[in-house]
Write a protein that holds these residues in place. Sequence first.
Motif, short mmCIF file in Angstrom:
data_model
loop_
_atom_site.label_atom_id
_atom_site.label_comp_id
_atom_site.label_asym_id
_atom_site.label_seq_id
_atom_site.Cartn_x
_atom_site.Cartn_y
_atom_site.Cartn_z
N TYR A 31 0.87 -1.03 0.07
CA TYR A 31 0.11 0.18 -0.10
C TYR A 31 0.89 1.37 0.13
O TYR A 31 0.50 2.01 -0.47
N GLU A 49 -4.59 -0.55 -8.08
CA GLU A 49 -3.78 -1.46 -7.00
C GLU A 49 -4.13 -3.01 -7.54
O GLU A 49 -3.47 -3.76 -7.06
N GLY A 50 -5.09 -3.15 -8.44
CA GLY A 50 -5.02 -4.44 -8.98
C GLY A 50 -3.72 -5.13 -9.70
O GLY A 50 -3.65 -6.31 -9.66
N TYR A 53 -0.17 -5.52 -7.26
CA TYR A 53 0.50 -6.71 -6.54
C TYR A 53 1.04 -7.88 -7.64
O TYR A 53 2.12 -8.43 -7.32
N TRP A 69 8.27 -10.31 6.14
CA TRP A 69 7.49 -9.63 7.11
C TRP A 69 8.07 -8.95 8.24
O TRP A 69 9.05 -9.35 8.78
N PRO A 76 0.60 -3.35 12.69
CA PRO A 76 0.37 -4.68 12.19
C PRO A 76 1.66 -5.25 11.17
O PRO A 76 2.29 -4.36 10.67
N ARG A 78 3.48 -6.23 7.89
CA ARG A 78 3.35 -5.98 6.62
C ARG A 78 4.53 -6.62 5.85
O ARG A 78 5.56 -6.92 6.28
N GLU B 14 -4.78 -6.22 14.79
CA GLU B 14 -5.49 -6.55 13.43
C GLU B 14 -6.84 -6.80 13.76
O GLU B 14 -7.25 -7.98 14.17
N GLU B 45 -1.18 -10.70 3.09
CA GLU B 45 -0.68 -9.51 2.61
C GLU B 45 -1.93 -8.41 1.92
O GLU B 45 -2.02 -7.46 2.23
N GLY B 48 -3.79 -7.24 4.83
CA GLY B 48 -3.18 -5.91 5.26
C GLY B 48 -3.41 -4.93 4.58
O GLY B 48 -3.60 -3.64 4.96
N HIS B 49 -3.31 -5.00 3.10
CA HIS B 49 -3.65 -3.92 2.28
C HIS B 49 -4.93 -3.45 2.48
O HIS B 49 -5.19 -1.98 2.24
N ARG B 51 -6.77 -3.36 4.94
CA ARG B 51 -6.92 -2.43 6.21
C ARG B 51 -6.39 -1.09 6.08
O ARG B 51 -6.94 -0.12 6.43
N ASP B 52 -5.27 -0.87 5.31
CA ASP B 52 -4.78 0.37 4.92
C ASP B 52 -5.59 1.06 4.28
O ASP B 52 -5.99 2.22 4.26
N SER B 53 -6.14 0.37 3.45
CA SER B 53 -6.99 0.98 2.40
C SER B 53 -8.08 1.71 2.92
O SER B 53 -8.56 2.77 2.69
N ALA B 56 -7.62 4.52 5.25
CA ALA B 56 -7.21 5.82 4.39
C ALA B 56 -8.55 6.38 3.79
O ALA B 56 -8.95 7.44 3.71
N ARG B 74 -11.33 -0.67 -5.97
CA ARG B 74 -9.83 -0.10 -6.33
C ARG B 74 -9.07 -1.23 -6.83
O ARG B 74 -7.98 -1.20 -7.62
N LEU B 75 -9.23 -2.52 -6.03
CA LEU B 75 -8.36 -3.66 -6.42
C LEU B 75 -8.72 -4.37 -7.56
O LEU B 75 -8.10 -5.24 -7.90
#
Lengths: 115, 453
Positions: A31, A49-50, A53, A69, A76, A78, B14, B45, B48-49, B51-53, B56, B74-75
Amino acid sequence: MRRPSIRTQLLKGTTPLLVLTVLRDSELYGYEIAQRIRERSGGAFAPSEGSLYPALHALEAEGALQADWRESDKGPKRRYYRITGKGGALLAEHEAEWASFARGVARTVAGPTNA
Amino acid sequence: MLEPDTNRSSSPDETPLPAEIDEYLSRLGAGLDLPAHVRAEIASEMAGHFRDSIAAIESEGLDPERAAREAIARLGSPTELAAELTSAHRTTRRLLSGAAGGVFQATLGAAGGMLLGIAIVAATLCEFAVVTGTLLKPPTEFLFAGLPALRAAMAGLPMATALLAWASCLAAFVAARRGVAVSSRISRRTPAAVRRVWAVAGFATLFVAAVFLVPAPQNLVSVLSLVAVPFVFAAAALTDSTPRVSLPRRKVIAAIGVLAILSTSFARNVPAWNGPLPDVANTPQAHAAQLREFDRVAPAWTYVGGHPVLAEGGGLWGSGVITQTINVWTFDPSTVDATAQELSQFKDIRFEAWRAVRFDASPAIAEWIPDPAYSAPYATAPADFHAGQLDAGQGQVEFDVSHVRTTEWIVFVTGTGPDGRRYRLNEPEFNMGGGPLVSSFTGTIWQWLTAST
């Protein structure tokens, strides 16, 4: 059918270049990478974003990035990516290619020059 | 649902993800055609993305529900993302690394499995020898025998081939399991996808090697044992997991103790430890019946109350060559010349190797006779008692029987007498309580299958 914009198409092709560029300075997680690209472009663009990754994982599979990690600033864990020696060489290659491409596009768009 | 990576310790902050996000991760996981550990890592992963997204987006003023939907938008499609991630992981580099790593680990696994298999087979043989006293030497001698002596004792025995094949089955099992696991992990292909490749490639390689390439002493048991190796490999590669067998330590110790007590009690009475067995076969009735069978080869020629030629012992246990020591009748050295004089009446003196079969003269007595299924010897070799190798009164004859499946033989000496008829000049003494000459077939399974009987 709506035609994809030049920006969208260019972003798709340049995502590895942008990712490697921002990772040259520091280790970041997914992110953060998207945010960093957005910031450095002055908010002009950010990779989808798609597509971010898959690009990160492909670069990792290629050996250009390494991931592990770690706890993030926000708490958390990442998955942080860092550029490898091979990634540095790939970045230089991409930069040269992009510079050549961008110059060519700029010349073409500017039209014939008067000698 | 896509399971998070349990190897990572989760942080206390988390927070649980909204249901829509869980649903998205489930669909993403279903679309990822990757090993479980990679899917788990991607799940962590992407969680986590999100959660951040979401954090925001919420900071921009949207409520949590809308923020979750926006983060998902968005993903993009989970199916497309899964396909792209799968493609990103499946590089040629990883495929080649996976193949090389798998083969390397399989080789290590095979070596380890082979050592373990040999240890298990040896321990089983020792125990069997103790309990029955009929196989090998007593285990103390077996365990302390030098490797060369042990190898010499086992060389040429089809049973040794079978024992090694059984150990190889364990080696094949371990190799297949390690090969599949390691190549799947490195190449990022699912075990299901890798298994078929390993099963087919391993089966084909091992089958060709076992049937066409590896020469070894063979019999039906060794052939079946060797052919089992590729099947074990394929089965180990294709099956999902090995069921864990957990035995309570106390029961294992008790079982070993009972086995030891039984072994000790049996060992005191085993015949192999108390001298040779009495010669129960040497009876007049059995001998007479056997001689009638010998006469099918040729009628006996006797002189001075016996046979002019004595075939003594011989045979190379486990070899593809049988040898027979031949003596001119020499109980009294002064009769050697007389014997030579007697033999001079014969022409075309030759050795004849006949296939032998067991002959039960009575329920308690077993003898060997020429196989009634054959009316001619398998092979013959000329002998000249006057100018050849038997001048000194003794010699040996060898027959190469390495490419015939028959393993039990009798060697006769015959000659054409003064009346023009062929006579038998010896009586194979090994039948008097002993066994036949024993050979073994040495070659590949294919050669064994296509060899004459």
